[in-house]
Design a protein around this motif. Structure first.
Motif, PDB file in Angstrom:
ATOM      1  N   GLU A  13       0.600  -1.221   0.038  1.00 23.21           N
ATOM      2  CA  GLU A  13      -0.090   0.072   0.137  1.00 23.21           C
ATOM      3  C   GLU A  13       0.738   1.108  -0.079  1.00 23.21           C
ATOM      4  O   GLU A  13       2.220   1.138   0.450  1.00 23.21           O
ATOM      5  CB  GLU A  13      -0.970  -0.120   1.346  1.00 23.21           C
ATOM      6  CG  GLU A  13      -1.834  -1.134   1.532  1.00 23.21           C
ATOM      7  CD  GLU A  13      -3.035  -1.060   0.446  1.00 23.21           C
ATOM      8  OE1 GLU A  13      -3.291   0.158  -0.077  1.00 23.21           O
ATOM      9  OE2 GLU A  13      -3.499  -1.902  -0.046  1.00 23.21           O
ATOM     10  N   SER A  14       0.396   2.364  -0.627  1.00 21.73           N
ATOM     11  CA  SER A  14       1.161   3.586  -0.770  1.00 21.73           C
ATOM     12  C   SER A  14       1.405   4.017   1.026  1.00 21.73           C
ATOM     13  O   SER A  14       0.285   3.991   1.659  1.00 21.73           O
ATOM     14  CB  SER A  14       0.270   4.659  -1.341  1.00 21.73           C
ATOM     15  OG  SER A  14       1.058   5.710  -1.505  1.00 21.73           O
ATOM     16  N   GLU A  15       2.555   4.760   1.119  1.00 22.64           N
ATOM     17  CA  GLU A  15       2.870   5.294   2.447  1.00 22.64           C
ATOM     18  C   GLU A  15       2.268   6.638   2.430  1.00 22.64           C
ATOM     19  O   GLU A  15       2.358   7.544   3.389  1.00 22.64           O
ATOM     20  CB  GLU A  15       4.182   5.153   2.658  1.00 22.64           C
ATOM     21  CG  GLU A  15       4.746   3.792   2.810  1.00 22.64           C
ATOM     22  CD  GLU A  15       6.215   3.557   3.368  1.00 22.64           C
ATOM     23  OE1 GLU A  15       6.834   4.386   3.475  1.00 22.64           O
ATOM     24  OE2 GLU A  15       6.439   2.372   3.362  1.00 22.64           O
TER      25      GLU A  15
END
Length: 124
Positions: A27-29
């Protein structure tokens, strides 16, 4: 050559075999909120354009554009970040270089990319 053969055979392992990394689970941070700006087109003096967040763009498109040098990479980012309709309208309107520079700087700031940092670079 043995390591190359081992790599090829490992790629053909059945789905029920162990794996080292699940890219599907990453997942994107960062918040991938889109970037929006206004620009005049032939039919709309205040058309709203939307660019997807730099971190969410298809890396293959960016790498291909980067092969064209700095200017090609910049154009490639704009093209990859916009919908086909937005890109066609934006590309079809004249933009002074100083305006494009200001727009790209604002987009990079929105995306959290530091001055001089390549869009494909890691934060190591």
């Amino acid at each position: 050559m043995a390591s190359r053969t081992a790599t090829k055979s490992a790629a053909k392992a059945p789905d029920d075999q162990p794996f080292e990394f699940d890219l599907n689970a990453v997942e994107s941070e960062v918040d991938l909120a889109p970037f929006r700006f206004l620009w005049k087109t032939a039919d709309n003096p205040n058309r709203r354009f939307t660019m997807h967040h730099l971190a969410g763009l298809n890396v293959w498109d960016l790498m291909e554009a980067a092969e064209q040098g700095d200017m090609g990479a910049t154009v490639g980012i704009f093209k990859a970040a916009m919908s086909d309709d937005d890109w066609k309208a934006f590309r079809g309107s004249a933009v002074a270089q100083y305006k494009m520079t200001a727009l790209f700087k604002a987009y990079r700031k929105h995306c959290g990319t530091a001055e001089g940092e390549s869009p494909a670079s890691s934060d190591s």
